[in-house]
Each structure stands twice: as structure tokens, then as C-alpha cells.
Enzyme design. Sequence first.
Site, mmCIF file in Angstrom:
data_model
loop_
_atom_site.group_PDB
_atom_site.id
_atom_site.type_symbol
_atom_site.label_atom_id
_atom_site.label_comp_id
_atom_site.label_asym_id
_atom_site.label_seq_id
_atom_site.Cartn_x
_atom_site.Cartn_y
_atom_site.Cartn_z
ATOM 1 N N LYS A 204 39.431 54.660 43.422
ATOM 2 C CA LYS A 204 40.477 55.063 44.350
ATOM 3 C C LYS A 204 40.851 56.526 44.125
ATOM 4 C CE LYS A 204 42.732 50.474 44.420
ATOM 5 N NZ LYS A 204 42.668 50.179 45.856
ATOM 6 N N ARG A 278 39.095 39.433 45.890
ATOM 7 C CA ARG A 278 38.445 38.235 46.429
ATOM 8 C C ARG A 278 37.456 37.642 45.430
ATOM 9 N NH1 ARG A 278 36.345 41.783 51.322
ATOM 10 N NH2 ARG A 278 38.325 42.733 50.751
#
Length: 428
Positions: A204, A278
Site C-alpha cells: 500500500k 478473503r
Amino acid sequence: MTDFSVSLTTEQAPTTWGENARFSITDNGAHIHLPDEGDNLRVIQQAARRLDGLNIPGVTLTGEWTAAQQWAFAISYTRARNPGEIRWCENADKTDLAQKYRALLFTRKLVNDTPEDLSPENLANRAAEWLKEVGGDHVTVTQTVGEALKDAGWVGIYNVGRGSERPPVLLEVDYNPTGNSDAPVSAVLVGKGITFDSGGYSIKSSEGMLDMKCDMGGAATVTGSLGLAISQGLNKRVKLLLCCAENLISGHAYKLGDVLTYKNGQTVEIVNTDAEGRLVLADGLLAATATGAPLIIDAATLTGAATVALGHDYHAVFSMDDDAREAMLQSAKNEGEKFWPLPLEAWHQDRCPSAFADTANSRAQKGGGAGGASNAAGFLSRFVKADGKGWIHLDLAAAYHGSSTPEMPVGATAAGIRSIARLLHDYA
């Protein structure tokens, strides 16, 4: 604490406070001036933020307040650092509000704590300790840590967390008030517990990483929900699964191009190490499905796409089961919390294709591309029953505010704990 009273009135504020003023100070407290029409709760929230800005040690709510009005004040008055104390109105709502507020304070503090203090093991331990505190002897705890995750086949949690020196953890809490060790499990709560998310090798930006201590907001939310439900007298057996890891970069970290094989045989190509939530939830959903519980709720700060769709005001609700989805939405409506349905169809499973595995964990483009929140939900649907019966996925877009607003303080919100707790009581 200082006896600073706050009351509601429909009278206009003194002219000295300005035209259309909704807030005025008295000799021993403050009045919140409600409009004849419009969103009274929003006016109360805005007044609570202004009171909080005065750094008052605490307030006493006096006069006529509904439970919804007191709660609106509380969620906005309670700042992240050194929050002021609240004394509730002396009426029938007092005990219920105190129970909910205790769960809110627990949830917010857990999310707001620094990632240095909140390692995966620390998150698991604090969640377990709090549930033992409220559930007593009805609570039992099991933890699978570090290399034991690999040995047990929990490949998602293990691989996401192996880049950190602080080991990943799968926490299982079994709340069983029935006294029968063979009692069926009525519901399972699954929480994403990424205690810090650097994005891994799909790193990020500094700005995007700043608030990533909140990426365990799903774990905090389901823990707060279960603790609240227990304090409200929950008489059903419920399990909690927290999938805890730090997503960091090192010579041990998982990489782009890796293929993970899950317990149900599903193979997953890693095309984005920042789509890690996930991956850990998949393990939790497999464990939840194995219990045979008729209700499974997973909660996660999963996608930026949900925030793009709903802002920071609503949680996104996904389900392939119309009845389960409507039950979640009705619980939220009854509690006055904001949830909103987003689409999920069986074909969303196929929206992240891979030439090297059954599926990829995302699409190789920023944010996972169009429909990213639904595609993430489709990925998760591979790890529950094929028809998705009884499964609800919550993408918690409203779990955390990176900056304050006129209605809400900066930091964790604990939004959703009341609705999930209600559903645990009400779902047949």
C-alpha cells in the site's frame, strides 16, 4: 465526575446562541434544541460532538430521552482517547443501554489500539478473555498458532501471516450455555483479524497504510456482538472464529504467483497479496461450515469497493440466501443501524479467473476492478455450502473513520454489534 447535565428541549435556543442554534450552555450543563421536523438523532449527534470537544469529564443525561436518542448521543460523544463518562437516564432503558455501551467500548478500544500492541496472539487473547469475563464457565477457548496452522491445513491464515515474526492465530471460542456438550451449534461468527495490513508485496501507499490497524475490525465487531448477546441472556450455543494475522513483507512472506490449496480442495492463485482478508476468512468459513450451524455470519473490513459504494455510513450485506439477508437487514432496522444489500450471485465465483488454479484471489488491477466487493463475496462463497444457505457476509464499510465528522469521532465506530447480537437471539 462533575455533574454536567444534558437535556433535550423543543424550545428554540436563546438568541445569543445565534439563529437556528441547536445547542446552548446552562449554569450546570447544556440543552440540545431539537427541531420540530427533521432528523433529531443527527442533531443530537452533532451536539454530542461539540460537547466532546469541551473535554468534559462526563455527562448526565436528564429529562425525557428515548433509548435511540441516548444511544445517538453516546456513539458521538465517545471519543477514541480518554472518553468522557456517561450517566444514563434513570428509566427502563438504563440496563440495556449499559450492556450495549460496554460492548461498544470494548470493540472500539480493540480497533483503536496500536498495531504494535495488538499482535495476532494479543488480539486472540483479549477477545477470549473478554468473552470469558461475560460468559463465565460457558466459554471454552482453543487456539491454533504459527506452524501448527500449516500442520492443521489452515493455509490461508498461515500464508498471510508467515511474513511476520509474530505468528498468526486461529481462535475458536465455544459459548455453550446448554450444559450439553453435544448440543447443536446454532450460529458461527467469523471475523477477519488482520492486525496490520501493509498490503504485502502488493504494498500500500503510506497514506493507504496509515489506518490499517483497523483491518481487524471484523474480528472486533463479531467479538463485541457475541459478548453483547451473552450479556443479554443468549441461551443458544454459538461459536466464534477469529482469523488473526499480520500481513507484512519479509523473506518469509507469501508472494504473487503462489497457489494455495484449501481443505475443501479449492486452489487459489495469489495475484494480489493485498487481497489477504478473503484468504484468511476462507479458512474460517470452512471451519464454520463443518459445524453444521444453520447461521454463519462473517464480518470484515474487506474491500475499498464497499466503501466506494456506501461511504462510511453503511455496512454492506451479501447473501445467496434471501431469508438470511432479510433477517440481517430487519435486525439492523430494529436496532437503528445502517446496513445495505449489495449483489451476490453464484456466478460471482467466476469473476476472478486464473489459468493456474480454480480461482485467483482477486483481479490483477487496482481495487480488484469493477464490482470488487461482490467479486470478493463470490470468492468467499466457494468456502460455504454450495447454495449459501444461512450464510451472511458483511463488508464493514462503516467500521472506522479516518477523520472525524460533524456526527462521529475519529476511529472505530463499533457499528453493527447491536444488529448482529439481535440476529443471534432472533434467528430460528
